[in-house]
Design a protein around this motif. Structure first.
Motif, PDB file in Angstrom:
ATOM      1  N   PHE A 141       0.822  -1.208   0.000  1.00  0.00           N
ATOM      2  CA  PHE A 141       0.000   0.000   0.000  1.00  0.00           C
ATOM      3  C   PHE A 141       0.859   1.261   0.000  1.00  0.00           C
ATOM      4  O   PHE A 141       0.493   2.267  -0.588  1.00  0.00           O
ATOM      5  CB  PHE A 141      -0.947   0.025   1.203  1.00  0.00           C
ATOM      6  N   GLY A 142       2.004   1.213   0.679  1.00  0.00           N
ATOM      7  CA  GLY A 142       2.861   2.390   0.756  1.00  0.00           C
ATOM      8  C   GLY A 142       3.718   2.607  -0.480  1.00  0.00           C
ATOM      9  O   GLY A 142       3.864   3.736  -0.954  1.00  0.00           O
ATOM     10  N   LEU A 143       4.296   1.529  -1.005  1.00  0.00           N
ATOM     11  CA  LEU A 143       5.179   1.657  -2.157  1.00  0.00           C
ATOM     12  C   LEU A 143       4.416   1.833  -3.465  1.00  0.00           C
ATOM     13  O   LEU A 143       4.959   2.418  -4.411  1.00  0.00           O
ATOM     14  CB  LEU A 143       6.102   0.441  -2.253  1.00  0.00           C
ATOM     15  N   GLY A 144       3.189   1.347  -3.522  1.00  0.00           N
ATOM     16  CA  GLY A 144       2.391   1.490  -4.749  1.00  0.00           C
ATOM     17  C   GLY A 144       2.331   2.927  -5.249  1.00  0.00           C
ATOM     18  O   GLY A 144       2.696   3.207  -6.398  1.00  0.00           O
ATOM     19  N   PRO A 145       1.900   3.867  -4.413  1.00  0.00           N
ATOM     20  CA  PRO A 145       1.828   5.242  -4.904  1.00  0.00           C
ATOM     21  C   PRO A 145       3.211   5.855  -5.155  1.00  0.00           C
ATOM     22  O   PRO A 145       3.370   6.655  -6.082  1.00  0.00           O
ATOM     23  CB  PRO A 145       1.097   6.005  -3.799  1.00  0.00           C
ATOM     24  N   GLY A 146       4.204   5.470  -4.356  1.00  0.00           N
ATOM     25  CA  GLY A 146       5.547   6.006  -4.571  1.00  0.00           C
ATOM     26  C   GLY A 146       6.112   5.585  -5.914  1.00  0.00           C
ATOM     27  O   GLY A 146       6.614   6.409  -6.690  1.00  0.00           O
ATOM     28  N   LEU A 147       6.014   4.295  -6.205  1.00  0.00           N
ATOM     29  CA  LEU A 147       6.516   3.792  -7.488  1.00  0.00           C
ATOM     30  C   LEU A 147       5.689   4.312  -8.650  1.00  0.00           C
ATOM     31  O   LEU A 147       6.225   4.606  -9.722  1.00  0.00           O
ATOM     32  CB  LEU A 147       6.552   2.266  -7.472  1.00  0.00           C
ATOM     33  N   ALA A 148       4.383   4.451  -8.451  1.00  0.00           N
ATOM     34  CA  ALA A 148       3.522   4.996  -9.509  1.00  0.00           C
ATOM     35  C   ALA A 148       3.903   6.439  -9.806  1.00  0.00           C
ATOM     36  O   ALA A 148       3.941   6.859 -10.966  1.00  0.00           O
ATOM     37  CB  ALA A 148       2.056   4.907  -9.095  1.00  0.00           C
ATOM     38  N   GLY A 149       4.191   7.198  -8.753  1.00  0.00           N
ATOM     39  CA  GLY A 149       4.603   8.587  -8.951  1.00  0.00           C
ATOM     40  C   GLY A 149       5.909   8.693  -9.717  1.00  0.00           C
ATOM     41  O   GLY A 149       6.048   9.521 -10.625  1.00  0.00           O
ATOM     42  N   ILE A 150       6.869   7.831  -9.375  1.00  0.00           N
ATOM     43  CA  ILE A 150       8.152   7.823 -10.082  1.00  0.00           C
ATOM     44  C   ILE A 150       7.939   7.421 -11.542  1.00  0.00           C
ATOM     45  O   ILE A 150       8.493   8.043 -12.458  1.00  0.00           O
ATOM     46  CB  ILE A 150       9.153   6.881  -9.377  1.00  0.00           C
ATOM     47  N   ALA A 151       7.139   6.378 -11.775  1.00  0.00           N
ATOM     48  CA  ALA A 151       6.873   5.919 -13.142  1.00  0.00           C
ATOM     49  C   ALA A 151       6.152   7.002 -13.946  1.00  0.00           C
ATOM     50  O   ALA A 151       6.440   7.198 -15.132  1.00  0.00           O
ATOM     51  CB  ALA A 151       6.037   4.640 -13.116  1.00  0.00           C
ATOM     52  N   ALA A 152       5.225   7.710 -13.313  1.00  0.00           N
ATOM     53  CA  ALA A 152       4.504   8.784 -14.004  1.00  0.00           C
ATOM     54  C   ALA A 152       5.443   9.943 -14.316  1.00  0.00           C
ATOM     55  O   ALA A 152       5.351  10.559 -15.388  1.00  0.00           O
ATOM     56  CB  ALA A 152       3.335   9.267 -13.151  1.00  0.00           C
ATOM     57  N   GLN A 153       6.332  10.241 -13.388  1.00  0.00           N
ATOM     58  CA  GLN A 153       7.254  11.370 -13.570  1.00  0.00           C
ATOM     59  C   GLN A 153       8.261  11.105 -14.687  1.00  0.00           C
ATOM     60  O   GLN A 153       8.569  11.985 -15.476  1.00  0.00           O
ATOM     61  CB  GLN A 153       8.003  11.610 -12.260  1.00  0.00           C
ATOM     62  N   TYR A 154       8.784   9.878 -14.728  1.00  0.00           N
ATOM     63  CA  TYR A 154       9.888   9.597 -15.646  1.00  0.00           C
ATOM     64  C   TYR A 154       9.540   8.634 -16.782  1.00  0.00           C
ATOM     65  O   TYR A 154      10.367   8.406 -17.655  1.00  0.00           O
ATOM     66  CB  TYR A 154      11.084   9.046 -14.852  1.00  0.00           C
ATOM     67  N   GLY A 155       8.341   8.075 -16.761  1.00  0.00           N
ATOM     68  CA  GLY A 155       7.950   7.122 -17.795  1.00  0.00           C
ATOM     69  C   GLY A 155       7.385   7.791 -19.027  1.00  0.00           C
ATOM     70  O   GLY A 155       7.170   9.006 -19.051  1.00  0.00           O
ATOM     71  N   PRO A 156       7.091   7.005 -20.047  1.00  0.00           N
ATOM     72  CA  PRO A 156       6.645   7.552 -21.324  1.00  0.00           C
ATOM     73  C   PRO A 156       5.222   8.114 -21.321  1.00  0.00           C
ATOM     74  O   PRO A 156       4.936   9.054 -22.038  1.00  0.00           O
ATOM     75  CB  PRO A 156       6.755   6.363 -22.278  1.00  0.00           C
ATOM     76  N   ASN A 157       4.322   7.539 -20.573  1.00  0.00           N
ATOM     77  CA  ASN A 157       2.935   7.995 -20.574  1.00  0.00           C
ATOM     78  C   ASN A 157       2.456   8.006 -19.127  1.00  0.00           C
ATOM     79  O   ASN A 157       2.075   6.972 -18.592  1.00  0.00           O
ATOM     80  CB  ASN A 157       2.067   7.071 -21.437  1.00  0.00           C
ATOM     81  N   PRO A 158       2.458   9.174 -18.497  1.00  0.00           N
ATOM     82  CA  PRO A 158       2.246   9.220 -17.044  1.00  0.00           C
ATOM     83  C   PRO A 158       0.914   8.673 -16.543  1.00  0.00           C
ATOM     84  O   PRO A 158       0.855   8.164 -15.433  1.00  0.00           O
ATOM     85  CB  PRO A 158       2.390  10.699 -16.699  1.00  0.00           C
ATOM     86  N   ARG A 159      -0.151   8.736 -17.330  1.00  0.00           N
ATOM     87  CA  ARG A 159      -1.440   8.213 -16.871  1.00  0.00           C
ATOM     88  C   ARG A 159      -1.544   6.703 -17.043  1.00  0.00           C
ATOM     89  O   ARG A 159      -2.387   6.066 -16.419  1.00  0.00           O
ATOM     90  CB  ARG A 159      -2.607   8.882 -17.610  1.00  0.00           C
ATOM     91  N   HIS A 160      -0.714   6.134 -17.886  1.00  0.00           N
ATOM     92  CA  HIS A 160      -0.859   4.716 -18.209  1.00  0.00           C
ATOM     93  C   HIS A 160       0.333   3.843 -17.790  1.00  0.00           C
ATOM     94  O   HIS A 160       0.148   2.704 -17.394  1.00  0.00           O
ATOM     95  CB  HIS A 160      -1.115   4.547 -19.707  1.00  0.00           C
ATOM     96  N   PHE A 161       1.522   4.389 -17.889  1.00  0.00           N
ATOM     97  CA  PHE A 161       2.733   3.603 -17.637  1.00  0.00           C
ATOM     98  C   PHE A 161       2.782   2.960 -16.245  1.00  0.00           C
ATOM     99  O   PHE A 161       3.163   1.785 -16.122  1.00  0.00           O
ATOM    100  CB  PHE A 161       3.978   4.462 -17.898  1.00  0.00           C
ATOM    101  N   PRO A 162       2.387   3.666 -15.176  1.00  0.00           N
ATOM    102  CA  PRO A 162       2.418   3.012 -13.859  1.00  0.00           C
ATOM    103  C   PRO A 162       1.571   1.737 -13.809  1.00  0.00           C
ATOM    104  O   PRO A 162       1.948   0.763 -13.161  1.00  0.00           O
ATOM    105  CB  PRO A 162       1.859   4.077 -12.922  1.00  0.00           C
ATOM    106  N   PHE A 163       0.465   1.721 -14.515  1.00  0.00           N
ATOM    107  CA  PHE A 163      -0.405   0.536 -14.527  1.00  0.00           C
ATOM    108  C   PHE A 163       0.178  -0.562 -15.407  1.00  0.00           C
ATOM    109  O   PHE A 163      -0.005  -1.749 -15.121  1.00  0.00           O
ATOM    110  CB  PHE A 163      -1.816   0.920 -14.973  1.00  0.00           C
ATOM    111  N   GLN A 164       0.880  -0.178 -16.460  1.00  0.00           N
ATOM    112  CA  GLN A 164       1.533  -1.188 -17.290  1.00  0.00           C
ATOM    113  C   GLN A 164       2.613  -1.920 -16.487  1.00  0.00           C
ATOM    114  O   GLN A 164       2.743  -3.146 -16.579  1.00  0.00           O
ATOM    115  CB  GLN A 164       2.122  -0.523 -18.541  1.00  0.00           C
ATOM    116  N   ILE A 165       3.339  -1.171 -15.673  1.00  0.00           N
ATOM    117  CA  ILE A 165       4.333  -1.792 -14.790  1.00  0.00           C
ATOM    118  C   ILE A 165       3.639  -2.722 -13.795  1.00  0.00           C
ATOM    119  O   ILE A 165       4.099  -3.840 -13.552  1.00  0.00           O
ATOM    120  CB  ILE A 165       5.142  -0.712 -14.034  1.00  0.00           C
ATOM    121  N   HIS A 166       2.511  -2.263 -13.263  1.00  0.00           N
ATOM    122  CA  HIS A 166       1.803  -3.092 -12.290  1.00  0.00           C
ATOM    123  C   HIS A 166       1.285  -4.385 -12.920  1.00  0.00           C
ATOM    124  O   HIS A 166       1.266  -5.426 -12.257  1.00  0.00           O
ATOM    125  CB  HIS A 166       0.655  -2.321 -11.616  1.00  0.00           C
ATOM    126  N   ILE A 167       0.888  -4.355 -14.153  1.00  0.00           N
ATOM    127  CA  ILE A 167       0.434  -5.577 -14.836  1.00  0.00           C
ATOM    128  C   ILE A 167       1.569  -6.604 -14.851  1.00  0.00           C
ATOM    129  O   ILE A 167       1.354  -7.785 -14.560  1.00  0.00           O
ATOM    130  CB  ILE A 167      -0.065  -5.261 -16.260  1.00  0.00           C
TER     131      ILE A 167
END
Length: 190
Positions: free
Chosen positions: A140-166
């Motif tokens: 629960f704690g790392l989910g938003p942290g990693l999502a924020g990092i993925a959104a900040q530095y990934g290719p598509n901030p609204r979608h990339f964090p969920f692609q990583i989670h898949i």
């Protein structure tokens, strides 16, 4: 701690990560979709309203059907939720994703913790229970942290964090699928 306990902990960890992946992305959704604070709040309410009844039903079902018969479908539903978010281009799809997340965590959380403890040796049951709580909170704690990092530095901030989670969910599903069932169903009760 047995390998089954560790596999169950991996599943618990990656599944709980997904439930809070949405949180740091809310400003992006507000900007992109123009959703109000009330709508954003309703996304969280939708999740909560879905989790509660599902948790009440899941524990009892897992006692009768076996743990993995609930855990693997719950993990598939969480993966589907992340898939919905990974391609969401409308507000209604955000609500669909939240309902799916609520169903998944409600179906997994208590049963997943029990699965961790079920796998532990008698002398390690207390440790297994404590670790289930730790991994649950870490997810629960790392989910938003990693999502924020993925959104900040990934290719598509609204979608990339969920692609990583898949991808993480697929790893978690393999871990849980390869752990032994701990609660065998009696085909002839009574």
């Amino acid at each position: 701690m047995t390998s089954g306990s560790w596999k169950a902990l991996i599943g618990l960890f990656v599944l709980t990560m997904g439930t809070s992946t949405l949180t740091p992305l809310l400003p992006l959704y507000k900007e992109h979709f123009g959703i109000s604070t009330a709508t954003a709040t309703l996304l969280f309410v939708t999740y909560t309203v879905t989790v509660c009844p599902t948790m009440l039903i899941a524990g009892n079902l897992s006692d009768r059907l076996g743990r993995k018969r609930l855990l693997l479908p719950a993990m598939a539903v969480m993966t589907l939720a992340s898939l919905v978010f990974a391609f969401a281009e409308s507000v209604p799809l955000l609500f669909v994703g939240r309902v799916l997340q609520g169903l998944a965590i409600g179906g997994f959380l208590g049963v997943g913790a029990a699965f961790v403890v079920d796998h532990a040796k008698v002398e390690s049951k207390a440790l297994a229970s404590a670790l289930a709580g730790v991994f649950f909170r870490l997810g629960f704690g790392l989910g938003p942290g990693l999502a924020g990092i993925a959104a900040q530095y990934g290719p598509n901030p609204r979608h990339f964090p969920f692609q990583i989670h898949i991808v993480l969910m697929l790893i978690g599903m393999v871990a849980v699928a390869t752990a032994a069932e701990t609660l065998m169903r009696n085909p002839h009760p009574g």
